[in-house]
Design a protein around this motif. Structure first.
Motif, PDB file in Angstrom:
ATOM      1  N   ALA A  88     108.169  11.387 -39.941  1.00  0.00           N
ATOM      2  CA  ALA A  88     108.799  10.378 -40.779  1.00  0.00           C
ATOM      3  C   ALA A  88     108.488   8.990 -40.238  1.00  0.00           C
ATOM      4  CB  ALA A  88     110.311  10.611 -40.809  1.00  0.00           C
ATOM      5  N   PRO A  89     108.496   7.972 -41.105  1.00  0.00           N
ATOM      6  CA  PRO A  89     108.275   6.597 -40.639  1.00  0.00           C
ATOM      7  C   PRO A  89     109.267   6.237 -39.536  1.00  0.00           C
ATOM      8  CG  PRO A  89     108.197   6.680 -43.026  1.00  0.00           C
ATOM      9  CD  PRO A  89     108.652   8.039 -42.569  1.00  0.00           C
ATOM     10  N   GLY A  90     108.777   5.604 -38.485  1.00  0.00           N
ATOM     11  CA  GLY A  90     109.634   5.192 -37.387  1.00  0.00           C
ATOM     12  C   GLY A  90     109.881   6.258 -36.345  1.00  0.00           C
ATOM     13  N   VAL A  91     109.331   7.458 -36.551  1.00  0.00           N
ATOM     14  CA  VAL A  91     109.529   8.566 -35.610  1.00  0.00           C
ATOM     15  C   VAL A  91     108.198   8.871 -34.917  1.00  0.00           C
ATOM     16  CG1 VAL A  91     110.167  10.989 -35.341  1.00  0.00           C
ATOM     17  CG2 VAL A  91     111.400   9.544 -36.981  1.00  0.00           C
ATOM     18  N   VAL A  92     108.218   8.871 -33.597  1.00  0.00           N
ATOM     19  CA  VAL A  92     107.037   9.191 -32.802  1.00  0.00           C
ATOM     20  C   VAL A  92     107.437  10.206 -31.744  1.00  0.00           C
ATOM     21  CG1 VAL A  92     105.257   8.337 -31.249  1.00  0.00           C
ATOM     22  CG2 VAL A  92     106.005   6.919 -33.168  1.00  0.00           C
ATOM     23  N   GLY A  93     106.817  11.380 -31.793  1.00  0.00           N
ATOM     24  CA  GLY A  93     107.150  12.415 -30.822  1.00  0.00           C
ATOM     25  C   GLY A  93     108.616  12.794 -30.919  1.00  0.00           C
ATOM     26  N   GLU A  94     109.344  12.682 -29.837  1.00  0.00           N
ATOM     27  CA  GLU A  94     110.766  13.000 -29.821  1.00  0.00           C
ATOM     28  C   GLU A  94     111.617  11.734 -29.728  1.00  0.00           C
ATOM     29  OE1 GLU A  94     112.037  16.029 -27.213  1.00  0.00           O
ATOM     30  OE2 GLU A  94     110.555  17.488 -27.897  1.00  0.00           O
ATOM     31  N   ARG A  95     111.123  10.659 -30.310  1.00  0.00           N
ATOM     32  CA  ARG A  95     111.856   9.399 -30.268  1.00  0.00           C
ATOM     33  C   ARG A  95     111.889   8.765 -31.657  1.00  0.00           C
ATOM     34  NH1 ARG A  95     109.078   5.397 -26.665  1.00  0.00           N
ATOM     35  NH2 ARG A  95     111.004   4.217 -27.083  1.00  0.00           N
ATOM     36  N   VAL A  96     113.010   8.115 -31.962  1.00  0.00           N
ATOM     37  CA  VAL A  96     113.087   7.239 -33.126  1.00  0.00           C
ATOM     38  C   VAL A  96     112.776   5.845 -32.608  1.00  0.00           C
ATOM     39  CG1 VAL A  96     114.531   6.330 -34.972  1.00  0.00           C
ATOM     40  CG2 VAL A  96     114.824   8.695 -34.232  1.00  0.00           C
ATOM     41  N   VAL A  97     111.543   5.405 -32.800  1.00  0.00           N
ATOM     42  CA  VAL A  97     111.102   4.130 -32.230  1.00  0.00           C
ATOM     43  C   VAL A  97     111.420   2.955 -33.137  1.00  0.00           C
ATOM     44  CG1 VAL A  97     109.270   5.243 -30.891  1.00  0.00           C
ATOM     45  CG2 VAL A  97     108.773   4.383 -33.192  1.00  0.00           C
ATOM     46  N   ASN A  98     111.660   3.229 -34.416  1.00  0.00           N
ATOM     47  CA  ASN A  98     111.946   2.153 -35.361  1.00  0.00           C
ATOM     48  C   ASN A  98     112.906   2.680 -36.422  1.00  0.00           C
ATOM     49  OD1 ASN A  98     111.980   0.061 -37.248  1.00  0.00           O
ATOM     50  ND2 ASN A  98     109.806  -0.428 -36.960  1.00  0.00           N
ATOM     51  N   ALA A  99     114.203   2.597 -36.133  1.00  0.00           N
ATOM     52  CA  ALA A  99     115.207   3.106 -37.069  1.00  0.00           C
ATOM     53  C   ALA A  99     115.205   2.317 -38.370  1.00  0.00           C
ATOM     54  CB  ALA A  99     116.589   3.040 -36.419  1.00  0.00           C
ATOM     55  N   THR A 100     114.853   1.040 -38.319  1.00  0.00           N
ATOM     56  CA  THR A 100     114.801   0.226 -39.543  1.00  0.00           C
ATOM     57  C   THR A 100     113.718   0.728 -40.482  1.00  0.00           C
ATOM     58  OG1 THR A 100     115.638  -1.727 -38.390  1.00  0.00           O
ATOM     59  CG2 THR A 100     114.477  -2.100 -40.459  1.00  0.00           C
ATOM     60  N   ALA A 101     112.559   1.089 -39.941  1.00  0.00           N
ATOM     61  CA  ALA A 101     111.481   1.625 -40.777  1.00  0.00           C
ATOM     62  C   ALA A 101     111.892   2.935 -41.419  1.00  0.00           C
ATOM     63  CB  ALA A 101     110.215   1.821 -39.934  1.00  0.00           C
ATOM     64  N   LEU A 102     112.583   3.772 -40.671  1.00  0.00           N
ATOM     65  CA  LEU A 102     113.063   5.034 -41.231  1.00  0.00           C
ATOM     66  C   LEU A 102     114.104   4.772 -42.317  1.00  0.00           C
ATOM     67  CD1 LEU A 102     113.166   8.099 -41.255  1.00  0.00           C
ATOM     68  CD2 LEU A 102     114.762   8.004 -39.319  1.00  0.00           C
ATOM     69  N   GLY A 103     115.007   3.821 -42.071  1.00  0.00           N
ATOM     70  CA  GLY A 103     116.015   3.487 -43.074  1.00  0.00           C
ATOM     71  C   GLY A 103     115.398   2.944 -44.357  1.00  0.00           C
ATOM     72  N   ARG A 104     114.383   2.126 -44.239  1.00  0.00           N
ATOM     73  CA  ARG A 104     113.725   1.573 -45.431  1.00  0.00           C
ATOM     74  C   ARG A 104     113.003   2.657 -46.227  1.00  0.00           C
ATOM     75  NH1 ARG A 104     113.339  -3.905 -45.878  1.00  0.00           N
ATOM     76  NH2 ARG A 104     114.050  -5.139 -44.095  1.00  0.00           N
ATOM     77  N   ALA A 105     112.377   3.597 -45.523  1.00  0.00           N
ATOM     78  CA  ALA A 105     111.725   4.709 -46.216  1.00  0.00           C
ATOM     79  C   ALA A 105     112.755   5.546 -46.956  1.00  0.00           C
ATOM     80  CB  ALA A 105     110.950   5.562 -45.209  1.00  0.00           C
ATOM     81  N   HIS A 106     113.888   5.784 -46.332  1.00  0.00           N
ATOM     82  CA  HIS A 106     114.987   6.539 -46.938  1.00  0.00           C
ATOM     83  C   HIS A 106     115.446   5.873 -48.237  1.00  0.00           C
ATOM     84  CE1 HIS A 106     118.807   8.814 -46.954  1.00  0.00           C
ATOM     85  NE2 HIS A 106     119.418   7.660 -47.148  1.00  0.00           N
ATOM     86  N   VAL A 107     115.663   4.558 -48.197  1.00  0.00           N
ATOM     87  CA  VAL A 107     116.100   3.810 -49.387  1.00  0.00           C
ATOM     88  C   VAL A 107     115.040   3.853 -50.479  1.00  0.00           C
ATOM     89  CG1 VAL A 107     116.703   1.525 -50.267  1.00  0.00           C
ATOM     90  CG2 VAL A 107     117.634   2.295 -48.090  1.00  0.00           C
ATOM     91  N   SER A 108     113.792   3.624 -50.100  1.00  0.00           N
ATOM     92  CA  SER A 108     112.709   3.589 -51.081  1.00  0.00           C
ATOM     93  C   SER A 108     112.539   4.925 -51.781  1.00  0.00           C
ATOM     94  CB  SER A 108     111.401   3.187 -50.389  1.00  0.00           C
ATOM     95  OG  SER A 108     110.331   3.122 -51.310  1.00  0.00           O
ATOM     96  N   GLN A 109     112.591   6.011 -51.027  1.00  0.00           N
ATOM     97  CA  GLN A 109     112.445   7.341 -51.616  1.00  0.00           C
ATOM     98  C   GLN A 109     113.579   7.648 -52.587  1.00  0.00           C
ATOM     99  OE1 GLN A 109     110.169  10.008 -51.022  1.00  0.00           O
ATOM    100  NE2 GLN A 109     108.814   8.622 -49.927  1.00  0.00           N
ATOM    101  N   LEU A 110     114.812   7.348 -52.192  1.00  0.00           N
ATOM    102  CA  LEU A 110     115.951   7.650 -53.053  1.00  0.00           C
ATOM    103  C   LEU A 110     115.972   6.780 -54.313  1.00  0.00           C
ATOM    104  CD1 LEU A 110     118.870   8.176 -50.502  1.00  0.00           C
ATOM    105  CD2 LEU A 110     117.582   9.924 -51.764  1.00  0.00           C
ATOM    106  N   SER A 111     115.336   5.621 -54.277  1.00  0.00           N
ATOM    107  CA  SER A 111     115.324   4.744 -55.447  1.00  0.00           C
ATOM    108  C   SER A 111     114.475   5.306 -56.580  1.00  0.00           C
ATOM    109  CB  SER A 111     114.790   3.351 -55.052  1.00  0.00           C
ATOM    110  OG  SER A 111     115.669   2.721 -54.145  1.00  0.00           O
ATOM    111  N   ASN A 112     113.624   6.262 -56.274  1.00  0.00           N
ATOM    112  CA  ASN A 112     112.695   6.791 -57.265  1.00  0.00           C
ATOM    113  C   ASN A 112     113.108   8.127 -57.868  1.00  0.00           C
ATOM    114  OD1 ASN A 112     110.008   5.055 -57.296  1.00  0.00           O
ATOM    115  ND2 ASN A 112     110.761   5.099 -55.202  1.00  0.00           N
ATOM    116  N   ILE A 113     114.199   8.697 -57.397  1.00  0.00           N
ATOM    117  CA  ILE A 113     114.587  10.035 -57.846  1.00  0.00           C
ATOM    118  C   ILE A 113     116.092  10.086 -58.096  1.00  0.00           C
ATOM    119  CG2 ILE A 113     112.704  11.282 -56.690  1.00  0.00           C
ATOM    120  CD1 ILE A 113     114.639  11.836 -54.390  1.00  0.00           C
TER     121      ILE A 113
END
Length: 287
Positions: free
Chosen positions: A51-76
């Motif tokens: 997922a965006p913002g996730v590298v290996g076993e770390r969430v390196v960018n929670a904001t990027a993951l949150g934005r992807a979450h919002v964008s995906q839900l806006s379309n369905i």
């Protein structure tokens, strides 16, 4: 067992033994994101894709993951289920339960929130958006009041967009970003076959214990937070399908145990059915 109920049980089971701030309503900060052309949120993707913002076993960018979450839900279309329960030595202190069915692009929705417990006056809030108008009905002690919250034509209410007229932020993006930034993530692993069958798509399990920022877990600065346990499921495309959170709060006077559960279901196949059954919106997943 229905899929929705089964997923809720899985969320609870993933917690270690032992949702917003203690007295918050669980709604997250709203964020405006212009939807990008993306596939249906649960379209299977390569197991190697993170997922965006996730590298290996770390969430390196929670904001990027949150934005992807919002964008995906806006379309369905989707259903969202959120419950925050606060317990103390006397039993149920407060419970806030929110349910909503939302069409793609927020063209229509219906949502209900119930608030119960020893510390509050029980009430129910019901909101809808249809035909360009947001209506809200609040019931307290058997007495119901209604208001026009927004109207796209500016008739009887301000011309607010549908998502902004809802009484809570349905993507919980601010809450998700705060939790994934503050919690000490201990592992990110592919979900097992049982979880894959429940969701119909490969997901990652994110687990965390403890917090680097108490104020991000319980939003009142005076609260001392301990025993934090977080478990979440995330699709490779970035939708946080669920999370289960538990923590203990000591506000200097009382100690509370808080449990918060968020779950998204019926992505791309949600019916928005209004109480009078006179209006119905159905969005189905493309073949």
């Amino acid at each position: 067992m229905r899929r929705g109920a089964a997923i809720a049980v899985i969320c609870l089971c993933l917690l270690s033994a032992g949702c917003a701030g203690l007295f918050g309503d669980g709604a997250a900060t709203r964020e405006t994101v212009t939807p990008a052309p993306v596939p249906t949120g649960d379209t299977p993707t390569s197991a190697e894709q993170h997922a965006p913002g996730v590298v290996g076993e770390r969430v390196v960018n929670a904001t990027a993951l949150g934005r992807a979450h919002v964008s995906q839900l806006s379309n369905i279309s989707y259903r969202v289920h959120h419950t925050k329960t606060v317990m103390n030595g006397s039993g149920l202190h407060r419970r806030v339960r929110t349910r909503a069915s939302i069409s793609a692009g927020y063209e229509s929705y219906t949502a209900t929130r119930t608030i119960t417990g020893q510390s509050v006056t029980a009430r129910e809030i019901h909101g809808t958006w249809r035909d360009g108008r947001a209506l809200r009905r609040t019931t307290v002690n058997g007495s119901t009041s209604a208001e026009v919250v927004a109207d796209s034509r500016g008739i009887g209410g301000p011309p607010r967009p549908p998502r902004a007229a809802l009484f809570f932020e349905p993507t919980f993006n601010g809450r998700l970003i705060a939790l994934l930034s503050a919690t000490n993530i201990t592992s990110i692993r592919p979900g097992d076959e049982v979880i894959k069958q429940l969701y119909g798509v490969s997901v990652y399990r994110i687990k965390g214990t403890g917090s680097a920022d108490d104020s991000a877990v319980a939003t009142r600065p005076a609260d001392r937070v301990t025993n934090v346990s977080l478990s979440a499921t995330v699709t490779p495309s970035g939708i946080v399908r669920s999370y289960a959170l538990q923590y203990t709060v000591d506000n200097g006077t009382d100690t509370y145990r808080v449990t918060e559960i968020l779950r998204y279901s019926d992505l791309g196949t949600t019916d928005v059915v209004f109480e009078d059954r006179g209006h119905r919106n159905r969005t189905t997943r493309p073949d």
